[in-house]
Design a protein around this motif. Structure first.
Motif, PDB file in Angstrom:
ATOM      1  N   PHE A  49       0.821  -1.209   0.000  1.00  0.00           N
ATOM      2  CA  PHE A  49       0.000   0.000   0.000  1.00  0.00           C
ATOM      3  C   PHE A  49       0.862   1.268   0.000  1.00  0.00           C
ATOM      4  O   PHE A  49       2.040   1.237   0.372  1.00  0.00           O
ATOM      5  CB  PHE A  49      -0.912   0.014   1.231  1.00  0.00           C
ATOM      6  CG  PHE A  49      -2.155  -0.810   1.054  1.00  0.00           C
ATOM      7  CD1 PHE A  49      -3.315  -0.247   0.561  1.00  0.00           C
ATOM      8  CD2 PHE A  49      -2.139  -2.158   1.351  1.00  0.00           C
ATOM      9  CE1 PHE A  49      -4.456  -1.002   0.386  1.00  0.00           C
ATOM     10  CE2 PHE A  49      -3.271  -2.929   1.188  1.00  0.00           C
ATOM     11  CZ  PHE A  49      -4.439  -2.351   0.696  1.00  0.00           C
ATOM     12  N   PRO A  50       0.268   2.407  -0.382  1.00  0.00           N
ATOM     13  CA  PRO A  50       0.990   3.686  -0.300  1.00  0.00           C
ATOM     14  C   PRO A  50       1.441   3.965   1.131  1.00  0.00           C
ATOM     15  O   PRO A  50       0.932   3.382   2.083  1.00  0.00           O
ATOM     16  CB  PRO A  50      -0.058   4.708  -0.762  1.00  0.00           C
ATOM     17  CG  PRO A  50      -1.020   3.927  -1.587  1.00  0.00           C
ATOM     18  CD  PRO A  50      -1.065   2.555  -0.976  1.00  0.00           C
ATOM     19  N   PHE A  51       2.393   4.871   1.284  1.00  0.00           N
ATOM     20  CA  PHE A  51       2.896   5.229   2.599  1.00  0.00           C
ATOM     21  C   PHE A  51       1.755   5.739   3.472  1.00  0.00           C
ATOM     22  O   PHE A  51       0.887   6.482   3.023  1.00  0.00           O
ATOM     23  CB  PHE A  51       3.989   6.299   2.488  1.00  0.00           C
ATOM     24  CG  PHE A  51       5.256   5.797   1.867  1.00  0.00           C
ATOM     25  CD1 PHE A  51       6.107   4.958   2.573  1.00  0.00           C
ATOM     26  CD2 PHE A  51       5.596   6.149   0.569  1.00  0.00           C
ATOM     27  CE1 PHE A  51       7.278   4.481   1.997  1.00  0.00           C
ATOM     28  CE2 PHE A  51       6.755   5.682  -0.013  1.00  0.00           C
ATOM     29  CZ  PHE A  51       7.610   4.845   0.708  1.00  0.00           C
ATOM     30  N   GLY A  88      -5.636   7.376  -9.070  1.00  0.00           N
ATOM     31  CA  GLY A  88      -5.083   8.645  -8.642  1.00  0.00           C
ATOM     32  C   GLY A  88      -4.137   9.218  -9.686  1.00  0.00           C
ATOM     33  O   GLY A  88      -3.852   8.597 -10.709  1.00  0.00           O
ATOM     34  N   ASN A  89      -3.628  10.408  -9.391  1.00  0.00           N
ATOM     35  CA  ASN A  89      -2.685  11.091 -10.261  1.00  0.00           C
ATOM     36  C   ASN A  89      -1.605  11.716  -9.387  1.00  0.00           C
ATOM     37  O   ASN A  89      -1.857  12.705  -8.696  1.00  0.00           O
ATOM     38  CB  ASN A  89      -3.399  12.163 -11.091  1.00  0.00           C
ATOM     39  CG  ASN A  89      -2.505  12.765 -12.157  1.00  0.00           C
ATOM     40  OD1 ASN A  89      -1.297  12.900 -11.988  1.00  0.00           O
ATOM     41  ND2 ASN A  89      -3.115  13.159 -13.282  1.00  0.00           N
ATOM     42  N   LEU A  90      -0.412  11.099  -9.398  1.00  0.00           N
ATOM     43  CA  LEU A  90       0.653  11.592  -8.535  1.00  0.00           C
ATOM     44  C   LEU A  90       1.058  13.020  -8.901  1.00  0.00           C
ATOM     45  O   LEU A  90       1.484  13.790  -8.035  1.00  0.00           O
ATOM     46  CB  LEU A  90       1.856  10.654  -8.621  1.00  0.00           C
ATOM     47  CG  LEU A  90       1.680   9.268  -7.995  1.00  0.00           C
ATOM     48  CD1 LEU A  90       2.960   8.455  -8.132  1.00  0.00           C
ATOM     49  CD2 LEU A  90       1.293   9.392  -6.523  1.00  0.00           C
ATOM     50  N   ALA A  91       0.931  13.392 -10.163  1.00  0.00           N
ATOM     51  CA  ALA A  91       1.276  14.756 -10.572  1.00  0.00           C
ATOM     52  C   ALA A  91       0.372  15.774  -9.898  1.00  0.00           C
ATOM     53  O   ALA A  91       0.779  16.914  -9.622  1.00  0.00           O
ATOM     54  CB  ALA A  91       1.189  14.875 -12.096  1.00  0.00           C
ATOM     55  N   LEU A  92      -0.853  15.354  -9.630  1.00  0.00           N
ATOM     56  CA  LEU A  92      -1.807  16.243  -8.948  1.00  0.00           C
ATOM     57  C   LEU A  92      -1.845  16.000  -7.440  1.00  0.00           C
ATOM     58  O   LEU A  92      -2.638  16.621  -6.730  1.00  0.00           O
ATOM     59  CB  LEU A  92      -3.201  16.057  -9.544  1.00  0.00           C
ATOM     60  CG  LEU A  92      -3.356  16.361 -11.034  1.00  0.00           C
ATOM     61  CD1 LEU A  92      -4.774  16.068 -11.493  1.00  0.00           C
ATOM     62  CD2 LEU A  92      -2.987  17.821 -11.314  1.00  0.00           C
ATOM     63  N   GLY A  93      -1.027  15.051  -6.976  1.00  0.00           N
ATOM     64  CA  GLY A  93      -0.968  14.776  -5.546  1.00  0.00           C
ATOM     65  C   GLY A  93      -2.096  13.914  -5.033  1.00  0.00           C
ATOM     66  O   GLY A  93      -2.386  13.927  -3.835  1.00  0.00           O
ATOM     67  N   THR A  94      -2.736  13.130  -5.922  1.00  0.00           N
ATOM     68  CA  THR A  94      -3.820  12.256  -5.482  1.00  0.00           C
ATOM     69  C   THR A  94      -3.409  10.798  -5.634  1.00  0.00           C
ATOM     70  O   THR A  94      -2.685  10.438  -6.568  1.00  0.00           O
ATOM     71  CB  THR A  94      -5.100  12.502  -6.310  1.00  0.00           C
ATOM     72  OG1 THR A  94      -4.842  12.219  -7.687  1.00  0.00           O
ATOM     73  CG2 THR A  94      -5.556  13.943  -6.162  1.00  0.00           C
ATOM     74  N   LEU A  95      -3.862   9.972  -4.722  1.00  0.00           N
ATOM     75  CA  LEU A  95      -3.585   8.544  -4.747  1.00  0.00           C
ATOM     76  C   LEU A  95      -4.826   7.775  -5.181  1.00  0.00           C
ATOM     77  O   LEU A  95      -5.954   8.188  -4.881  1.00  0.00           O
ATOM     78  CB  LEU A  95      -3.145   8.058  -3.367  1.00  0.00           C
ATOM     79  CG  LEU A  95      -1.811   8.578  -2.834  1.00  0.00           C
ATOM     80  CD1 LEU A  95      -1.597   8.099  -1.401  1.00  0.00           C
ATOM     81  CD2 LEU A  95      -0.657   8.137  -3.726  1.00  0.00           C
ATOM     82  N   GLY A 136      -0.198  -0.616  -4.444  1.00  0.00           N
ATOM     83  CA  GLY A 136       0.985   0.048  -4.970  1.00  0.00           C
ATOM     84  C   GLY A 136       1.171   1.417  -4.364  1.00  0.00           C
ATOM     85  O   GLY A 136       0.265   1.990  -3.736  1.00  0.00           O
ATOM     86  N   ARG A 137       2.378   1.958  -4.551  1.00  0.00           N
ATOM     87  CA  ARG A 137       2.701   3.260  -3.959  1.00  0.00           C
ATOM     88  C   ARG A 137       1.846   4.390  -4.506  1.00  0.00           C
ATOM     89  O   ARG A 137       1.639   5.403  -3.848  1.00  0.00           O
ATOM     90  CB  ARG A 137       4.185   3.566  -4.178  1.00  0.00           C
ATOM     91  CG  ARG A 137       5.135   2.634  -3.414  1.00  0.00           C
ATOM     92  CD  ARG A 137       4.796   2.582  -1.937  1.00  0.00           C
ATOM     93  NE  ARG A 137       5.787   1.834  -1.162  1.00  0.00           N
ATOM     94  CZ  ARG A 137       5.607   1.454   0.091  1.00  0.00           C
ATOM     95  NH1 ARG A 137       4.463   1.722   0.713  1.00  0.00           N
ATOM     96  NH2 ARG A 137       6.539   0.790   0.736  1.00  0.00           N
ATOM     97  N   SER A 138       1.330   4.221  -5.721  1.00  0.00           N
ATOM     98  CA  SER A 138       0.454   5.241  -6.287  1.00  0.00           C
ATOM     99  C   SER A 138      -1.022   4.934  -6.051  1.00  0.00           C
ATOM    100  O   SER A 138      -1.879   5.773  -6.301  1.00  0.00           O
ATOM    101  CB  SER A 138       0.713   5.377  -7.786  1.00  0.00           C
ATOM    102  OG  SER A 138       0.361   4.173  -8.460  1.00  0.00           O
ATOM    103  N   GLY A 139      -1.315   3.705  -5.587  1.00  0.00           N
ATOM    104  CA  GLY A 139      -2.701   3.303  -5.384  1.00  0.00           C
ATOM    105  C   GLY A 139      -3.409   2.919  -6.657  1.00  0.00           C
ATOM    106  O   GLY A 139      -4.640   2.797  -6.667  1.00  0.00           O
ATOM    107  N   ASN A 140      -2.649   2.703  -7.752  1.00  0.00           N
ATOM    108  CA  ASN A 140      -3.263   2.409  -9.044  1.00  0.00           C
ATOM    109  C   ASN A 140      -3.107   0.959  -9.480  1.00  0.00           C
ATOM    110  O   ASN A 140      -3.577   0.581 -10.559  1.00  0.00           O
ATOM    111  CB  ASN A 140      -2.679   3.320 -10.127  1.00  0.00           C
ATOM    112  CG  ASN A 140      -3.147   4.765  -9.975  1.00  0.00           C
ATOM    113  OD1 ASN A 140      -4.236   5.017  -9.453  1.00  0.00           O
ATOM    114  ND2 ASN A 140      -2.318   5.706 -10.411  1.00  0.00           N
TER     115      ASN A 140
END
Length: 421
Positions: free
Chosen positions: A87-89, A390-397, A402-406
């Protein structure tokens, strides 16, 4: 003349009586049998062992004069695992999920009085409760974040063969799987287990009569400290091999956990604490087979004051099974599917992996037992559908793995070994 004739007869009578009395006094006295209850012969129902790992047939027991028999047991077990797509941090003060870990799964002992009008059960120590598709922290972190080193402790008063009442920290009445690893067919708990409360605090009334048993409890649900949940369970034993039951509960009030620290939100999630849940379960146990299918429904209502912006429900089903090939080897498996209502990306209420998401899991667990020692391995796979990305560029998970939640899948390989006594 008459007096002279009576005197010898009276003397003979006294002599005869004295001889008989002397004989009676000399004869051994046969004691009257008095029933003495056997010590340490109670049937123990806790902790419940629901899998191929069995309770000790000769638990340690000692008798306290004037009080009764006290039984002592425990579990010392360790486990290791590696998994993909952790999972993400986590946000502080929660630790982060790991791709691999070696740790204890149980460092526990229990003590109980299981007969007489007054009974009690206390279980203490460190534990891990790994679950599929869910973040898995270290054992001592879980012990601290969940139910403390004293997860179960309650007293019980037995009125008669039918009625009893108990109060304290108790295992939930809801669900098919039990909290701790050694109690179950599999090392990890399943997806449906993640919707259920595990340990709660409150008061419970029990009734049993022949094949029927029922319990009703007023508790704090997901260990919230607020007695607002009403839970119940009814089981009917069709015969020696087949049992059916229903169980469930709901929060009769509202519990605001948003003003609590993240530490307590781990044990008391906002949505589940304010939900209702209903299960139907069946168990077949005969010879080498154990088969337990069940169906689950949960629901949480919209409540803007608590930050529940949308209502949501989940529907799920699972089947758990085990076959013992020999006295020392058994193979267990579990298959589950669960889905949440809603349109993907439409809201913030996530009981599963976001609105409109679904998940399935498959688990296989071979177990070897040698008296009180066991060793078992496990492979599990979780597949997600229709997650909110989510979109890591926009700061959303995203709401997946996974670390990005995707990520939409997770594989976990585990091994557990240890002893129960």
């Amino acid at each position: 003349m008459t007096a002279r004739l009576l005197q010898p007869s009276l003397a003979a009578l006294l002599l005869s009586s004295g001889t008989a009395l002397a004989a009676d006094l000399a004869a051994p006295v046969t004691p009257v049998p008095v029933a003495v209850p056997e010590s340490c012969k109670a049937t123990l129902s806790l902790p419940a062992f629901n899998g191929v790992i069995k309770a000790s047939p000769n638990p340690a027991c000692f008798t306290v004069p004037g009080f009764g028999d006290i039984y002592v047991g425990g579990a010392v077990t360790g486990y290791a695992y590696t998994q993909t797509n952790q999972f993400p941090f986590s946000a502080a003060p929660l630790p982060s999920d790991r791709a691999a870990r070696v740790d204890f799964s149980n460092l526990q002992t229990w003590i109980q009085k299981a007969d007489g009008p007054f009974q009690f059960y206390v279980q203490a120590g460190a534990y891990a409760i790994p679950a599929l598709g869910f973040v898995n922290y270290g054992t001592f972190d879980q012990t601290d974040l969940l139910f403390s080193p004293l997860p179960v402790a309650f007293g019980k008063f037995v009125f008669n063969d039918n009625w009893s009442v108990q109060g304290g920290r108790m295992p939930t009445l809801i669900g098919t799987e039990a909290p701790f690893t050694f109690q179950n067919l599999n090392i990890s708990r399943g997806l449906l287990f993640n919707q259920e409360n595990i340990i709660n605090q409150g008061v419970q009334i029990n009734y049993s009569d022949g094949p029927w048993s029922a319990s009703i409890a007023g508790t704090d649900g997901f260990f919230s400290g607020q007695i607002s949940w009403l839970t119940g369970a009814i089981t009917y034993k069709l015969d020696d091999s087949n049992t059916v039951g229903i169980n469930g509960g709901l929060n009769l009030d509202r519990t605001n956990v948003l003003n609590r620290s993240l530490r307590y939100q781990f044990a008391t999630p906002l949505f589940q604490q304010n939900s209702g849940i209903f299960n139907v379960n069946y168990t077949y146990s005969n010879g080498p087979w154990i088969v337990s299918p069940y169906f689950q429904f949960t629901n949480v209502e919209r409540d803007m004051s608590l930050g529940i912006l949308q209502g949501a429900s989940t529907y799920g089903g699972a089947i758990l099974a085990s076959y013992a090939f020999t006295d020392k080897f058994a193979l267990a498996g579990r298959f589950e599917y669960e889905t949440q209502t809603g349109v993907r990306g439409s809201g913030t209420t996530s009981l599963l992996y976001g609105a409109g998401s679904s998940a399935l899991s498959f688990t296989i667990t071979p177990t070897f037992t040698f008296d009180r020692y066991f060793i078992r391995g496990e492979y599990s796979h979780v597949e997600l559908f229709d997650i909110t990305r989510g979109n890591l560029a926009l700061g959303t998970l995203g709401t997946g793995f996974g670390r990005s939640g995707n990520r939409t899948s997770q594989d976990r390989f585990m091994v557990e070994t240890g002893i129960t006594f």
